[in-house]
Design an enzyme around this catalytic site. Structure first.
Site, PDB file in Angstrom:
ATOM      1  CE  LYS A 111      -4.192   1.791   2.062  1.00 16.95           C
ATOM      2  NZ  LYS A 111      -4.665   2.198   0.763  1.00 16.95           N
TER       3      LYS A 111
ATOM      4  N   GLY B 238       6.277   0.583   5.919  1.00 17.20           N
ATOM      5  CA  GLY B 238       7.186  -0.337   5.230  1.00 17.20           C
ATOM      6  C   GLY B 238       7.296  -0.042   3.745  1.00 17.20           C
ATOM      7  CB  CYS B 239       4.713   0.542   1.176  1.00 15.68           C
ATOM      8  SG  CYS B 239       3.895  -1.062   1.386  1.00 15.68           S
ATOM      9  CB  THR B 240       6.895   5.133   3.023  1.00 13.26           C
ATOM     10  OG1 THR B 240       5.502   5.330   2.771  1.00 13.26           O
ATOM     11  CG2 THR B 240       7.642   6.450   2.869  1.00 13.26           C
TER      12      THR B 240
ATOM     13  CB  ALA C  97       8.767   3.637  -2.263  1.00 16.32           C
TER      14      ALA C  97
END
Length: 158
Positions: free
Chosen positions: A39, A44-46, A49
């Site tokens: 998401k 974690g995704c940030t 990325a």
């Protein structure tokens, strides 16, 4: 999910944050890094990325193209890219068909509870459309892009 290394990468066609449709065949002759994440704008995704962002120039110098895929909408991707100045395209797989084809959608544990969702994973696809490296599950999102970069650099050492 079984490991995809050595297998033909599943074809895809998805809308991108750049307003274009992206197909696997568009990347023939290039090394393609495709990372699947749950998401936009979550911790974690940030961190994953942003690490791909920080490693991007080295990945590009080594000849790799980076694409991120989640089930978020294109407009969500656009906001995520803007907020964190991401230099690569994010693709929207709202029906999860591409994630399923790559083994990046299924059952997993989240905070100890079984759920169905995106399995954080990454594939590296060579210029002939074959998966040459597959991380079926990524445990440490922030550190993973460095592993990908090391692998891409090792290709030019050969």
């Amino acid at each position: 999910m079984s490991n995809l290394e050595g297998k033909k990468a599943p074809a895809f066609e998805l809308p991108g944050s750049d307003g274009k449709r992206h197909r696997l065949k568009d990347y023939q002759g290039k090394i393609l890094v495709v990372y699947f994440y749950p998401k936009d704008d979550t911790p974690g995704c940030t961190s994953e990325a942003c690490q791909f962002r920080d490693d991007y120039s080295q990945l590009a110098k080594a000849g790799a193209v980076v694409l991120g895929i989640s089930k978020d909408s294109v407009s969500s991707h656009e906001k995520f890219i803007e907020k964190y100045k991401l230099p690569f395209v994010l693709l929207s797989d709202e029906d999860t068909s591409v994630m399923k084809a790559y083994g990046a959608w299924g059952n997993k544990l989240m905070y100890g509870k079984p759920v169905t969702g995106t399995i954080r994973s990454t594939v590296v696809i060579n210029g002939k459309g074959v998966v040459i490296r597959h991380w079926p599950t990524v445990k440490k999102a922030a550190e993973h892009p460095s592993d990908v970069l090391d692998f891409i650099k090792s290709l030019s050492d050969k």
